[in-house]
Design an enzyme around this catalytic site. Sequence first.
Site, PDB file in Angstrom:
ATOM      1  CB  ALA A   1      -0.943  -0.005   1.198  1.00 54.49           C
TER       2      ALA A   1
ATOM      3  NE  ARG B   1      12.860   6.592  -2.009  1.00 52.66           N
ATOM      4  CZ  ARG B   1      13.772   5.756  -1.523  1.00 52.66           C
ATOM      5  NH1 ARG B   1      14.996   5.775  -2.004  1.00 52.66           N
ATOM      6  NH2 ARG B   1      13.466   4.903  -0.567  1.00 52.66           N
TER       7      ARG B   1
ATOM      8  CE  LYS C   1       7.820   0.263  -3.797  1.00 54.85           C
ATOM      9  NZ  LYS C   1       8.671   0.868  -2.762  1.00 54.85           N
TER      10      LYS C   1
ATOM     11  N   GLY D   1      16.199  -0.288   8.492  1.00 54.47           N
ATOM     12  CA  GLY D   1      16.164  -0.378   9.947  1.00 54.47           C
ATOM     13  C   GLY D   1      17.318  -1.247  10.419  1.00 54.47           C
TER      14      GLY D   1
ATOM     15  CD  GLU E   1      12.513   1.464  10.436  1.00 51.99           C
ATOM     16  OE1 GLU E   1      12.711   1.840   9.269  1.00 51.99           O
ATOM     17  OE2 GLU E   1      12.570   0.270  10.776  1.00 51.99           O
TER      18      GLU E   1
ATOM     19  CG  ASN F   1      12.564   1.679  -1.747  1.00 57.39           C
ATOM     20  OD1 ASN F   1      11.455   1.361  -1.338  1.00 57.39           O
ATOM     21  ND2 ASN F   1      13.671   1.208  -1.212  1.00 57.39           N
TER      22      ASN F   1
ATOM     23  NE  ARG G   1       4.160  -8.961 -33.798  1.00 51.08           N
ATOM     24  CZ  ARG G   1       3.221  -8.519 -34.647  1.00 51.08           C
ATOM     25  NH1 ARG G   1       3.500  -8.408 -35.937  1.00 51.08           N
ATOM     26  NH2 ARG G   1       2.028  -8.187 -34.211  1.00 51.08           N
TER      27      ARG G   1
ATOM     28  CG  ASN H   1      12.352 -22.930 -49.774  1.00 54.28           C
ATOM     29  OD1 ASN H   1      12.301 -21.705 -49.674  1.00 54.28           O
ATOM     30  ND2 ASN H   1      13.492 -23.575 -49.846  1.00 54.28           N
TER      31      ASN H   1
ATOM     32  CB  SER I   1      10.006 -15.118 -58.360  1.00 54.81           C
ATOM     33  OG  SER I   1      10.735 -16.197 -57.896  1.00 54.81           O
TER      34      SER I   1
HETATM   35  C1  UD1 Z   1      10.948  -0.782   5.954  1.00 52.93           C
HETATM   36  C2  UD1 Z   1      11.287  -1.154   7.412  1.00 52.93           C
HETATM   37  C3  UD1 Z   1      12.808  -1.135   7.588  1.00 52.93           C
HETATM   38  C4  UD1 Z   1      13.437  -2.104   6.605  1.00 52.93           C
HETATM   39  C5  UD1 Z   1      13.021  -1.764   5.192  1.00 52.93           C
HETATM   40  C6  UD1 Z   1      13.474  -2.858   4.244  1.00 52.93           C
HETATM   41  C7  UD1 Z   1       9.468  -0.333   8.803  1.00 52.93           C
HETATM   42  C8  UD1 Z   1       9.007   0.730   9.725  1.00 52.93           C
HETATM   43  N1  UD1 Z   1      10.692  -0.194   8.305  1.00 52.93           N
HETATM   44  O1  UD1 Z   1      11.349   0.561   5.736  1.00 52.93           O
HETATM   45  O2  UD1 Z   1      13.147  -1.530   8.904  1.00 52.93           O
HETATM   46  O3  UD1 Z   1      14.846  -2.061   6.736  1.00 52.93           O
HETATM   47  O4  UD1 Z   1      11.584  -1.699   5.068  1.00 52.93           O
HETATM   48  O5  UD1 Z   1      13.196  -2.528   2.899  1.00 52.93           O
HETATM   49  O6  UD1 Z   1       8.724  -1.288   8.580  1.00 52.93           O
HETATM   50  N2  UD1 Z   1       3.585  -0.116   3.282  1.00 52.93           N
HETATM   51  C9  UD1 Z   1       2.210  -0.177   3.360  1.00 52.93           C
HETATM   52  N3  UD1 Z   1       1.571   0.784   4.062  1.00 52.93           N
HETATM   53  C10 UD1 Z   1       2.202   1.787   4.707  1.00 52.93           C
HETATM   54  C11 UD1 Z   1       3.622   1.857   4.615  1.00 52.93           C
HETATM   55  C12 UD1 Z   1       4.275   0.868   3.901  1.00 52.93           C
HETATM   56  O7  UD1 Z   1       1.590  -1.074   2.787  1.00 52.93           O
HETATM   57  O8  UD1 Z   1       1.530   2.603   5.321  1.00 52.93           O
HETATM   58  C13 UD1 Z   1       4.288  -1.155   2.520  1.00 52.93           C
HETATM   59  C14 UD1 Z   1       5.000  -0.631   1.299  1.00 52.93           C
HETATM   60  O9  UD1 Z   1       4.183  -0.741   0.147  1.00 52.93           O
HETATM   61  C15 UD1 Z   1       6.204  -1.551   1.192  1.00 52.93           C
HETATM   62  C16 UD1 Z   1       6.481  -1.936   2.626  1.00 52.93           C
HETATM   63  O10 UD1 Z   1       5.283  -1.706   3.338  1.00 52.93           O
HETATM   64  O11 UD1 Z   1       5.916  -2.706   0.452  1.00 52.93           O
HETATM   65  C17 UD1 Z   1       7.650  -1.171   3.242  1.00 52.93           C
HETATM   66  O12 UD1 Z   1       7.345   0.201   3.266  1.00 52.93           O
HETATM   67  P1  UD1 Z   1       8.446   1.309   3.007  1.00 52.93           P
HETATM   68  O13 UD1 Z   1       7.814   2.615   3.198  1.00 52.93           O
HETATM   69  O14 UD1 Z   1       9.138   1.026   1.737  1.00 52.93           O
HETATM   70  O15 UD1 Z   1       9.401   1.022   4.262  1.00 52.93           O
HETATM   71  P2  UD1 Z   1      10.921   1.433   4.422  1.00 52.93           P
HETATM   72  O16 UD1 Z   1      11.014   2.833   4.862  1.00 52.93           O
HETATM   73  O17 UD1 Z   1      11.674   0.999   3.249  1.00 52.93           O
HETATM   74 CA    CA Z   2      11.112   0.122   1.080  1.00 51.51          CA
END
Ligand code: UD1
Ligand code: CA
Length: 449
Positions: A11, A16, A23, A142, A157, A230, A319, A363, A409
């Site tokens: 979600a 980015r 994504k 993290g 984090e 990301n 194709r 052919n 041909s």
């Molecule tokens: C998170 C971890 C971090 C870890 C890193 C690895 C947390 C707080 N941090 O950080 O420790 O090292 O991933 O890649 O968990 N998502 C939701 N809803 C939200 C927020 C995020 O569904 O409200 C989902 C995103 O789509 C994604 C995943 O959770 O698939 C991680 O979210 P992201 O914001 O990328 O976390 P990071 O800051 O990368």
């Molecule tokens: Ca991430």
Amino acid sequence: MTQALAIILAAGKGTRMKSALPKVLHRIAGAPMLAHVMSVVAGAGLKRQSLVESPGMEEVGEVARGIEPKIEVFVQAEQLGTADAVKAAGRAYERFEGPVLVLYGDTPLLRPHTVKAVLAEIDAGADLVVIGFEAKDPTSYGRLLFDKTGALCGIREEKDASDAERALTLCNSGIMAFRSSKTLAGLLARIGNDNAKGEFYLTDAVALARGDELTARVVLADTEEVLGVNSRAELAAAEAVMQHRLRSAVMENGATLVAPETVFLSYDTKIGKDVLIEPHVVIGPGVTIDDGVSIGSFCYIEAAEIGKGAMLGPFARLRPGATLGKSAKIGNFVEIKKSEIGEGAKVNHLTYIGDASIGARANVGAGTVICNYDGFAKHRTEIGAGAFIGSNSSLVAPVKIGDGAYIGSGSVITKDVPADALALSRTPQDERPGWAAKVRARRARDKSK
Ligand code: UD1
Ligand code: CA
């Protein structure tokens, strides 16, 4: 092993990526990242999957249901953090008693055996398991924190870390498992958002678990296996890792790739033994290549089947719906779409074949064009076994050329040709004996004046 429930988080905004496409639907080796994650989950033997998407990104759920119709899809109303995202799938885990595995939809390189190792730790008594990895550059991940006894006691984090914590390189991949849905629910209920980002961090579950005297353990994975995508640059990095894996697997199975780093495969490419692939070949999804096939440089192949011992290229394009029979030969600058090429048939140069079937050993001469489209609809062409199509012919579909028939041909064929007949359609040759010599002589005279 106990059956576990998988919750895939997808979600996040993915800002980015700077993309209109969610994504997790960006592709790696021809399949959306989400499909890779789902296949890892299935490959590890988990039968129950749920997915968390965000409002307005319903395509994500549709793609997921297309892969696994039984997946439960939940919407996280607001992106308040990873713990909040897991809560959005509450209806799935509340009805479930066994272990719960949480994965991120943007970590497509994970392998099933690592997931199995996590579940094995749960079976061995752990209450919470985190997949950790050694990061070359830990920024944005993290950090895993350990107590004096070496036990995992928390995750910090980046934005909340002290300088000393920032120097740590053992990081959280984001993949976590909980002994039961009860363990998970009990921890989630106490996670707050008092942190630098003001988000509900799932990672806080580790410190809370320790406070409850639960056991938290780490399973280590290779750095590349837990690469989080990301940005477009990370997407390309993940693609490179996946391609490396796919190439290694086909070579392992007995195919020769002369310059593996220039051959691009798809997640589902099937390649037999003693297949030779020259440099610079692109193979899209849905391709099957049988034993003994050789593919010359610069071929582009999608959703096609190549039969035993067939030869393709250099510079050929298959194709979707192209099927080459055993020992068929397709040469340079030939394009084939939705057509069956019979056993031993040859289409060697500069030709378009669309919506056609070509009989065994036929052919097709250089420069043949099948005119399959009349501006409104596509029509079929059938060429019989052993037929000979002279160079530079146009076959205007729908049309049938019988077995063993011969097309002169340069013909434009608009009517069916019976078996073993000769068909010609071109203006008769007009000859003027001595004409060229006369013209040359006249020019020479004019010049000398
Ligand atoms: C998170 C971890 C971090 C870890 C890193 C690895 C947390 C707080 N941090 O950080 O420790 O090292 O991933 O890649 O968990 N998502 C939701 N809803 C939200 C927020 C995020 O569904 O409200 C989902 C995103 O789509 C994604 C995943 O959770 O698939 C991680 O979210 P992201 O914001 O990328 O976390 P990071 O800051 O990368
Ligand atoms: Ca991430």
